[in-house]
Scaffold this motif. Structure first.
Motif, PDB file in Angstrom:
ATOM      1  N   LEU A   1       0.828  -1.200   0.000  1.00  0.00           N
ATOM      2  CA  LEU A   1       0.000   0.000   0.000  1.00  0.00           C
ATOM      3  C   LEU A   1       0.867   1.258   0.000  1.00  0.00           C
ATOM      4  O   LEU A   1       0.579   2.229  -0.717  1.00  0.00           O
ATOM      5  CB  LEU A   1      -0.932   0.006   1.221  1.00  0.00           C
ATOM      6  N   GLU A   2       1.939   1.243   0.785  1.00  0.00           N
ATOM      7  CA  GLU A   2       2.843   2.392   0.824  1.00  0.00           C
ATOM      8  C   GLU A   2       3.529   2.578  -0.532  1.00  0.00           C
ATOM      9  O   GLU A   2       3.668   3.711  -1.020  1.00  0.00           O
ATOM     10  CB  GLU A   2       3.886   2.196   1.921  1.00  0.00           C
ATOM     11  N   ALA A   3       3.925   1.473  -1.141  1.00  0.00           N
ATOM     12  CA  ALA A   3       4.570   1.542  -2.453  1.00  0.00           C
ATOM     13  C   ALA A   3       3.610   2.104  -3.494  1.00  0.00           C
ATOM     14  O   ALA A   3       4.014   2.864  -4.391  1.00  0.00           O
ATOM     15  CB  ALA A   3       5.054   0.158  -2.879  1.00  0.00           C
ATOM     16  N   LYS A   4       2.334   1.766  -3.361  1.00  0.00           N
ATOM     17  CA  LYS A   4       1.327   2.260  -4.298  1.00  0.00           C
ATOM     18  C   LYS A   4       1.231   3.792  -4.236  1.00  0.00           C
ATOM     19  O   LYS A   4       1.067   4.459  -5.255  1.00  0.00           O
ATOM     20  CB  LYS A   4      -0.041   1.645  -3.985  1.00  0.00           C
ATOM     21  N   VAL A   5       1.363   4.342  -3.037  1.00  0.00           N
ATOM     22  CA  VAL A   5       1.304   5.801  -2.882  1.00  0.00           C
ATOM     23  C   VAL A   5       2.486   6.451  -3.586  1.00  0.00           C
ATOM     24  O   VAL A   5       2.330   7.443  -4.310  1.00  0.00           O
ATOM     25  CB  VAL A   5       1.297   6.187  -1.389  1.00  0.00           C
ATOM     26  N   VAL A   6       3.683   5.899  -3.412  1.00  0.00           N
ATOM     27  CA  VAL A   6       4.876   6.445  -4.068  1.00  0.00           C
ATOM     28  C   VAL A   6       4.749   6.335  -5.575  1.00  0.00           C
ATOM     29  O   VAL A   6       5.070   7.274  -6.313  1.00  0.00           O
ATOM     30  CB  VAL A   6       6.142   5.707  -3.582  1.00  0.00           C
ATOM     31  N   GLU A   7       4.249   5.189  -6.053  1.00  0.00           N
ATOM     32  CA  GLU A   7       4.063   5.007  -7.489  1.00  0.00           C
ATOM     33  C   GLU A   7       3.018   5.975  -8.048  1.00  0.00           C
ATOM     34  O   GLU A   7       3.130   6.435  -9.191  1.00  0.00           O
ATOM     35  CB  GLU A   7       3.655   3.557  -7.766  1.00  0.00           C
ATOM     36  N   THR A   8       2.014   6.292  -7.241  1.00  0.00           N
ATOM     37  CA  THR A   8       0.997   7.262  -7.659  1.00  0.00           C
ATOM     38  C   THR A   8       1.627   8.632  -7.876  1.00  0.00           C
ATOM     39  O   THR A   8       1.346   9.310  -8.866  1.00  0.00           O
ATOM     40  CB  THR A   8      -0.123   7.373  -6.593  1.00  0.00           C
ATOM     41  N   VAL A   9       2.515   9.017  -6.964  1.00  0.00           N
ATOM     42  CA  VAL A   9       3.182  10.321  -7.070  1.00  0.00           C
ATOM     43  C   VAL A   9       4.095  10.361  -8.290  1.00  0.00           C
ATOM     44  O   VAL A   9       4.035  11.292  -9.100  1.00  0.00           O
ATOM     45  CB  VAL A   9       3.995  10.620  -5.790  1.00  0.00           C
ATOM     46  N   PHE A  10       4.936   9.344  -8.451  1.00  0.00           N
ATOM     47  CA  PHE A  10       5.886   9.340  -9.555  1.00  0.00           C
ATOM     48  C   PHE A  10       5.223   9.080 -10.908  1.00  0.00           C
ATOM     49  O   PHE A  10       5.750   9.482 -11.947  1.00  0.00           O
ATOM     50  CB  PHE A  10       6.995   8.305  -9.306  1.00  0.00           C
ATOM     51  N   GLY A  11       4.076   8.410 -10.896  1.00  0.00           N
ATOM     52  CA  GLY A  11       3.396   8.120 -12.150  1.00  0.00           C
ATOM     53  C   GLY A  11       2.438   9.209 -12.581  1.00  0.00           C
ATOM     54  O   GLY A  11       1.868   9.152 -13.677  1.00  0.00           O
ATOM     55  N   ARG A  12       2.285  10.221 -11.739  1.00  0.00           N
ATOM     56  CA  ARG A  12       1.330  11.279 -12.038  1.00  0.00           C
ATOM     57  C   ARG A  12       1.907  12.308 -13.000  1.00  0.00           C
ATOM     58  O   ARG A  12       2.994  12.829 -12.792  1.00  0.00           O
ATOM     59  CB  ARG A  12       0.925  11.979 -10.735  1.00  0.00           C
TER      60      ARG A  12
ATOM     61  N   GLY B   1       2.197  15.953 -14.606  1.00  0.00           N
ATOM     62  CA  GLY B   1       1.949  17.300 -14.121  1.00  0.00           C
ATOM     63  C   GLY B   1       2.070  17.448 -12.625  1.00  0.00           C
ATOM     64  O   GLY B   1       1.455  18.341 -12.032  1.00  0.00           O
ATOM     65  N   PHE B   2       2.864  16.581 -11.993  1.00  0.00           N
ATOM     66  CA  PHE B   2       3.056  16.707 -10.547  1.00  0.00           C
ATOM     67  C   PHE B   2       3.905  17.939 -10.265  1.00  0.00           C
ATOM     68  O   PHE B   2       4.986  18.119 -10.829  1.00  0.00           O
ATOM     69  CB  PHE B   2       3.758  15.461  -9.994  1.00  0.00           C
TER      70      PHE B   2
ATOM     71  N   TYR C   1       9.197  17.052  -7.052  1.00  0.00           N
ATOM     72  CA  TYR C   1       8.967  18.010  -8.145  1.00  0.00           C
ATOM     73  C   TYR C   1      10.290  18.495  -8.730  1.00  0.00           C
ATOM     74  O   TYR C   1      10.479  18.502  -9.953  1.00  0.00           O
ATOM     75  CB  TYR C   1       8.153  19.191  -7.635  1.00  0.00           C
ATOM     76  N   GLU C   2      11.230  18.884  -7.863  1.00  0.00           N
ATOM     77  CA  GLU C   2      12.525  19.381  -8.349  1.00  0.00           C
ATOM     78  C   GLU C   2      13.302  18.272  -9.050  1.00  0.00           C
ATOM     79  O   GLU C   2      13.957  18.502 -10.069  1.00  0.00           O
ATOM     80  CB  GLU C   2      13.341  19.941  -7.173  1.00  0.00           C
TER      81      GLU C   2
END
Length: 292
Positions: free
Chosen positions: A25-36, A38-39, A79-80
């Motif tokens: 579940l934690e990995a899914k959150v990180v993947e959501t951020v990196f896969g998004r 326009g982040f 982001y950076e």
């Protein structure tokens, strides 16, 4: 982890190194951020939590687990990092890629691995490793599969300058070797995942026998890294088709090439003399340009 104390190129690698220690579940959150797409720094915590299907508190907890002070620190760092040219190099391979696209993607992934490995390389540990390898009475290298091939490559380079190293890729031979090492020796464990039992067991025994130990791995929080005196890490993004070993192998070979040069530099005259002798020894085995 703060932007003032960490090279931005190291943000992605450091997070990737932590991924094996996250729950699905934690990995899914990180993947959501990196896969998004326009982040950026305007994305609210609530939005990321909703997209990942977790609570806002969970997102903050994960950011802290990754070494950030909180969500905002995590968001700014990601982001950076995502704006760097190297972060955009990695592209997934597809069965529909043309030959030109395949070559571009494979080369760019390797370039990214080299750039980011350089960003996370600890120069104090690098110098300590070079000193130990130079001064050691015995140098025993442990690895299986592809890692054993990396060990053989560096062993070959060292032999050219008169520095002998033994390579073991059998679990029994590793343990026998490790049991005979002492305070004047060094054992080097090669394992991409850092989870290879045979290598971990051998490094553990070598350390118990009194030898100094060095780990060459892709994960600085791995079991192998945890028991080694010195850890030199590569970093590479995974790919469903190639895996992450391919690019990581190139990064590890570069680390070891640099170690080879650093060790040779510690007695350059001897290295140059031995290089001449070993090159001369194999000259008769080479064909001239006019040969068939």
């Amino acid at each position: 982890m703060t932007l003032t104390s960490l090279d931005l190129k190291a943000v992605g690698p450091r997070i990737r190194m932590m991924m094996p220690h996250l729950t699905p579940l934690e990995a899914k959150v990180v993947e959501t951020v990196f896969g998004r797409r326009g982040f950026d720094e305007t994305i609210p915590l609530k939005q990321i939590a909703e997209e990942a299907g977790v609570s806002e508190a969970m997102v903050v907890k994960i950011a802290k687990k990754l070494g950030f002070s909180g969500y905002r620190d995590f968001r700014t760092a990601v982001y950076e990092y995502s704006r760097l040219p190297t972060a955009e190099m990695h592209q997934e391979l597809s069965v529909d890629d043309s030959s030109a696209e395949i070559v571009q993607k494979v080369f760019r992934t390797s370039i990214q691995a080299l750039e980011e490995t350089l960003a996370i390389l600890d120069m104090d540990d690098f110098d300590r490793a070079a000193d130990l390898l130079y001064r050691a009475k015995n140098r025993d290298f442990y690895g299986v599969g592809g890692s054993a091939q990396i060990a053989r490559d560096v062993s070959h380079k060292f032999l050219r300058i008169g520095i002998r190293a033994s390579v073991y890729d059998d679990s029994h031979m590793m343990l026998m070797s490790a049991s005979l090492l002492g305070a004047d020796d060094i054992a080097v464990g090669f394992s991409h995942s850092g989870n290879t039992s045979a290598v971990i067991d051998a490094i553990h025994l070598a350390r118990k026998s009194g030898a100094r130990t060095l780990a060459i791995t892709n994960y600085d929080n791995s079991p192998l890294a945890a028991i080694a005196d010195i850890v030199l890490c590569s970093t590479a993004q995974g790919s469903p088709l190639m895996g992450e070993n391919a690019a990581a192998r190139i990064a590890q070979l570069n680390i070891l090439d640099a170690l080879f040069v650093a060790v040779a530099q510690r007695d350059y005259q001897a290295a140059e003399r031995n290089l001449g002798r070993t090159m001369s020894a194999v000259t008769s085995k080479r064909r001239d340009k006019g040969g068939s």
